[in-house]
Design an enzyme around this catalytic site. Structure first.
Site, PDB file in Angstrom:
ATOM      1  N   LYS A 198       0.824  -1.213   0.000  1.00 50.80           N
ATOM      2  CA  LYS A 198       0.000   0.000   0.000  1.00 50.80           C
ATOM      3  C   LYS A 198       0.858   1.263   0.000  1.00 50.80           C
ATOM      4  O   LYS A 198       2.005   1.256   0.433  1.00 50.80           O
ATOM      5  CB  LYS A 198      -1.014  -0.045   1.146  1.00 50.80           C
ATOM      6  CG  LYS A 198      -2.147  -1.013   0.773  1.00 50.80           C
ATOM      7  CD  LYS A 198      -3.293  -1.064   1.710  1.00 50.80           C
ATOM      8  CE  LYS A 198      -4.326  -2.076   1.154  1.00 50.80           C
ATOM      9  NZ  LYS A 198      -5.309  -2.486   2.132  1.00 50.80           N
TER      10      LYS A 198
ATOM     11  N   ARG B  13      -3.058 -10.082   4.942  1.00 53.14           N
ATOM     12  CA  ARG B  13      -3.521 -10.150   3.547  1.00 53.14           C
ATOM     13  C   ARG B  13      -2.412  -9.591   2.661  1.00 53.14           C
ATOM     14  O   ARG B  13      -2.094  -8.414   2.752  1.00 53.14           O
ATOM     15  CB  ARG B  13      -4.816  -9.334   3.417  1.00 53.14           C
ATOM     16  CG  ARG B  13      -5.447  -9.372   2.032  1.00 53.14           C
ATOM     17  CD  ARG B  13      -6.686  -8.477   1.981  1.00 53.14           C
ATOM     18  NE  ARG B  13      -7.332  -8.540   0.692  1.00 53.14           N
ATOM     19  CZ  ARG B  13      -6.945  -7.823  -0.373  1.00 53.14           C
ATOM     20  NH1 ARG B  13      -5.941  -6.982  -0.285  1.00 53.14           N
ATOM     21  NH2 ARG B  13      -7.593  -7.953  -1.518  1.00 53.14           N
TER      22      ARG B  13
END
Ligand code: HH2
Length: 268
Positions: free
Chosen positions: A213, A249
């Site tokens: 991210k 994740r």
């Protein structure tokens, strides 16, 4: 009986999309997505999260027809064979996926996107991941604000947990996720991990998705970064694990399985 998701477990990400922020296009063809899912399980993923709609900042919604067209072939191929999670906010996509063998519904809207989702999950008996998001993907990163991000995320997750249970989803099937990057600044994301114990206290296993991210690229010096590198993803995953996360994740399964096994051995 052994727990379905021991701590730490890895959830591999397979985005069957042209536009996901880090792997857009890579797994768009069914053959590529199926091969990636198989490889991730061989590399140690406890589950593979298949998604047909990008939720990256600025993403536009996808129609039901298009989302089904993207994910159904993957589920038809590996649904009964591999442990699969379906990343969707649409009840019909979740219903078909579970029928084809998916065991977890990962709804980034936490049952707020589709009025039919709560019943669909309750009827199916599937696991459910409820994630926090402020705003909607198209605009959520415009100017995210909180008085206290951790207590607001906690209150939201508690409310959604209560809602899901009231709708008939069994509590022991529910996982919670602070939603890294979903209406949050770099500092909000890091504070959520630093104070993750306050979310662990809710009493359900936590899923954390920091992999690749943009916050990770930004703390490494690029204020315009749209993604973060593997090195930073591993560090963030290990930090989240150390603070109590159960499921990480991630896009790079082998590296995360190795890093987390090492952290677990070191921390005891
Ligand atoms: N992050 C993304 C998508 N789904 N689900 C959960 N539970 N937690 C997350 O942090 C999360 C999620 C965004 O990442 P990715 O799937 O790689 O990208 P895109 O949404 O662009 O497909």
């Amino acid at each position: 009986m052994t727990e379905r998701f021991p701590r730490p477990s890895v959830m591999g990400v397979v985005n069957v999309t042209p536009d996901s922020f880090s792997d857009g296009g890579v797994n768009l063809s069914p053959d590529a997505a199926i091969a990636t899912a198989r490889r991730m399980v061989e590399e140690g993923a406890a589950i593979v999260d298949v998604g047909g709609e990008s939720t990256r900042p600025g993403a536009e919604p996808v129609s039901l027809r298009e989302e089904l067209r993207r994910v159904v072939p993957i589920l038809e191929a590996v649904g009964g064979e591999l442990p699969i999670s379906i990343d969707t906010a649409k009840a019909e996509v979740a219903r078909q996926a579970v029928e084809l063998g998916a065991e977890l519904v990962n709804d980034v809207t936490a049952l707020r996107g589709d009025p039919g989702m709560a019943d669909t999950v309750a009827d199916s008996g599937a696991y459910l991941c409820l994630m926090h998001m402020q705003g909607k993907p198209r605009t959520m990163q415009a100017d995210p604000r909180y008085d206290d991000v951790v207590s607001e995320v906690r209150a939201f997750l508690e409310e959604r947990l209560g809602f899901a249970i009231a709708a008939g989803v069994r509590e022991e099937r529910i996982l919670l996720d602070p939603g890294i990057g979903f209406g949050k600044t770099v500092e909000h994301n890091f504070e959520l991990i630093r104070r993750l114990d306050e979310l662990v206290a809710i009493g359900r296993p936590l899923v954390v998705g920091f992999s690749r991210k943009s916050s990770l690229g930004r703390i490494l010096g690029d204020p315009e970064a749209k993604t973060g590198p593997l090195s930073a993803s591993l560090a963030a995953a290990v930090a989240a694990y150390e603070r109590g996360a159960t499921i990480l994740r991630v896009h790079d399964v082998r590296e995360h399985v190795e890093a987390l096994a090492t952290a677990q051995a070191v921390l005891g």
